[in-house]
Motif scaffolding. Structure first.
Motif, PDB file in Angstrom:
ATOM      1  N   ARG A   1       0.821  -1.214   0.000  1.00 25.28           N
ATOM      2  CA  ARG A   1       0.000   0.000   0.000  1.00 25.28           C
ATOM      3  C   ARG A   1       0.856   1.265   0.000  1.00 25.28           C
ATOM      4  N   ALA A   2       2.041   1.184   0.570  1.00 26.15           N
ATOM      5  CA  ALA A   2       2.910   2.360   0.599  1.00 26.15           C
ATOM      6  C   ALA A   2       3.340   2.757  -0.811  1.00 26.15           C
ATOM      7  N   ASN A   3       3.650   1.754  -1.641  1.00 26.97           N
ATOM      8  CA  ASN A   3       4.094   2.026  -3.005  1.00 26.97           C
ATOM      9  C   ASN A   3       2.982   1.869  -4.046  1.00 26.97           C
ATOM     10  N   LYS A   4       1.776   1.491  -3.571  1.00 24.56           N
ATOM     11  CA  LYS A   4       0.600   1.342  -4.437  1.00 24.56           C
ATOM     12  C   LYS A   4       0.860   0.365  -5.584  1.00 24.56           C
TER      13      LYS A   4
ATOM     14  N   ILE B   1      16.609  -9.122   4.238  1.00 25.16           N
ATOM     15  CA  ILE B   1      15.309  -8.980   3.593  1.00 25.16           C
ATOM     16  C   ILE B   1      15.497  -8.311   2.235  1.00 25.16           C
ATOM     17  N   HIS B   2      14.974  -8.946   1.186  1.00 22.90           N
ATOM     18  CA  HIS B   2      15.068  -8.412  -0.172  1.00 22.90           C
ATOM     19  C   HIS B   2      13.659  -8.128  -0.689  1.00 22.90           C
ATOM     20  N   THR B   3      13.467  -6.936  -1.242  1.00 22.24           N
ATOM     21  CA  THR B   3      12.148  -6.527  -1.714  1.00 22.24           C
ATOM     22  C   THR B   3      12.193  -6.200  -3.200  1.00 22.24           C
ATOM     23  N   LEU B   4      11.168  -6.649  -3.922  1.00 18.08           N
ATOM     24  CA  LEU B   4      11.030  -6.349  -5.343  1.00 18.08           C
ATOM     25  C   LEU B   4       9.642  -5.766  -5.586  1.00 18.08           C
ATOM     26  N   THR B   5       9.576  -4.491  -5.912  1.00 19.52           N
ATOM     27  CA  THR B   5       8.293  -3.858  -6.227  1.00 19.52           C
ATOM     28  C   THR B   5       8.000  -4.064  -7.709  1.00 19.52           C
ATOM     29  N   VAL B   6       6.749  -4.364  -8.009  1.00 18.93           N
ATOM     30  CA  VAL B   6       6.332  -4.632  -9.386  1.00 18.93           C
ATOM     31  C   VAL B   6       5.547  -3.426  -9.888  1.00 18.93           C
ATOM     32  N   ASP B   7       6.146  -2.660 -10.772  1.00 18.49           N
ATOM     33  CA  ASP B   7       5.527  -1.444 -11.299  1.00 18.49           C
ATOM     34  C   ASP B   7       4.202  -1.772 -11.977  1.00 18.49           C
ATOM     35  N   ASN B   8       3.162  -1.031 -11.623  1.00 18.94           N
ATOM     36  CA  ASN B   8       1.836  -1.291 -12.188  1.00 18.94           C
ATOM     37  C   ASN B   8       1.773  -1.043 -13.691  1.00 18.94           C
ATOM     38  N   THR B   9       2.666  -0.201 -14.201  1.00 16.74           N
ATOM     39  CA  THR B   9       2.644   0.108 -15.632  1.00 16.74           C
ATOM     40  C   THR B   9       3.457  -0.895 -16.444  1.00 16.74           C
TER      41      THR B   9
END
Length: 387
Positions: free
Chosen positions: A116-119, A144-152
């Motif tokens: 929710r922070a990065n939507k 801890i490794h995080t991968l955000t998936v861009d909505n576009t």
């Protein structure tokens, strides 16, 4: 909506995510029959409840013989499990999962959730699996490794491979992890999920990456287009009042206080609870009857509220925008007469046809406490508890 481990693993298998072979059963004899059919001499017997921490509560056992399979399954079936994740409830064990035991070389962690922070959606991965990920994040954040998936954009395999190498995996394992992550992403969208968690994701003795456990949550708002998933709901794992509210499309969450709330609109319900706290009271629940409140829904809402023995007063806070106040008032009167409410009821109405609604309540002859605004209503509800 939550799913049992065996249900989540069945869905994993449909999306080609590797899991150990296993079958859920409802009797000790069936457990033995399933274990016999497996090409192994070691099994895991796992109680199926909607909560983590089963192992510490006796809900996960390693069996080295068919006699032990039968004993453990018999012991678990019918028991109740209460852990830090059950919200104070003791959940019944109606099924156990019999699965082949895996030889574990290493335990990893992998999840996909709504960020929710990065939507967007984000993967969280760690080389430290099998433990509480929150504790790892607190004590060893570098793991801890995080991968955000861009909505576009879509999820790119190269980004998954970067996570795998960062976790110290071999080339073979990195490609297996990439496949699992790509399938998780597809599954998340196809099934309208809100969480996928694999803890642990293991490296077995063949150096393969396997999902040893599985946790899935789906988005209730998408239930209308996920009919097959909706059939998997296990109401025995839910608070009875919350399950009944779900049947009637009411949004209800039980809390620990003694002032029940009945409100139309989630935001207004939150504000109502806040004001009760501000006045020194404790909300007994969150209950949103929705914009299309009817006499029938209000009656059901009263029944759900009164199923909580801790309730000492009820605050009804209605803003008549979509729904008219006179219809709500009529519903309140009908509900009180049918249910037989014996605790004080404070009612605050505002909006369309508010005067007509207030007059109906005044002329009803019922012991309803009228309030001029939310502040007044909260004061009166708190006073009623102390009276």
């Amino acid at each position: 909506m939550n799913f049992h481990e065996y249900q989540a693993k069945d869905l994993f298998a449909q999306y080609d995510i590797p899991v150990p072979k296993g079958t859920a059963v409802k009797s000790a004899d069936d457990a033995v029959a399933v274990a016999k059919a497996m090409d192994t001499h070691q099994w895991m017997v796992k109680a199926q409840v909607h909560a983590g921490g089963r192992g510490k509560a006796g809900g996960v056992k390693f069996a080295k013989s068919l006699d032990e399979v039968k004993q453990y399954a018999g012991d678990m079936l019918g028991m109740e499990i209460k852990t830090y994740q059950t919200g104070g409830m003791a959940l019944p064990v109606n099924e156990v999962l019999i699965t082949e035991a895996a030889n574990i070389e290493n335990e990893l962690y992998l999840s996909l959730l709504v960020d929710r922070a990065n939507k967007c959606l984000s993967f969280v991965a760690s080389a430290e699996g099998g433990v509480e990920i929150e504790e790892v994040a607190k004590t060893h954040p570098e793991k801890i490794h995080t991968l955000t998936v861009d909505n576009t954009e879509t999820l790119w395999p190269y980004a998954c491979r970067k996570i795998g190498f960062a976790m110290g995996l071999t080339k073979k394992q990195v490609f297996q992890l990439t496949h699992i992550m790509m399938q998780m992403h597809k599954m998340f969208h196809d099934l309208d999920l809100s969480l996928i968690e694999i803890n642990p994701l293991i490296i077995d003795d063949n150096q393969n990456v396997v999902a040893l456990d599985a946790k899935i949550n789906s988005d209730d708002n998408a239930e209308y287009r996920q009919k097959e998933l909706a059939k998997l709901r296990d109401k025995s794992q839910e608070d009875p009042a919350e399950a009944k509210a779900h049947e009637h499309e009411l949004n209800y969450i039980k809390l620990d206080g003694d002032i029940a709330c009945m409100v139309n609109g989630a935001g207004l319900a939150m504000a109502t609870m806040d004001v009760i706290k501000l006045k020194g009271g404790e909300p007994a629940n969150f209950l949103d009857v929705g914009g299309g409140a009817t006499a029938e829904r209000v009656t059901i809402a009263f029944k759900i509220i009164l199923s909580d023995p801790n309730v000492k007063s009820i605050l009804v806070n209605i803003f008549g925008g979509i729904v008219r106040c006179d219809l709500i008032a009529d519903g309140i009167i009908t509900a009180i007469k049918e249910v037989g409410v014996e605790v004080p009821i404070v009612v605050r109405l505002e909006g369309t046809n508010v005067e007509a609604g207030k007059k109906l309540l005044e002329d009803s002859g019922l012991a309803v406490i009228a309030a001029s605004d939310l502040d007044d209503a909260a004061n009166k509800a708190v006073e009623a508890v102390g009276a």
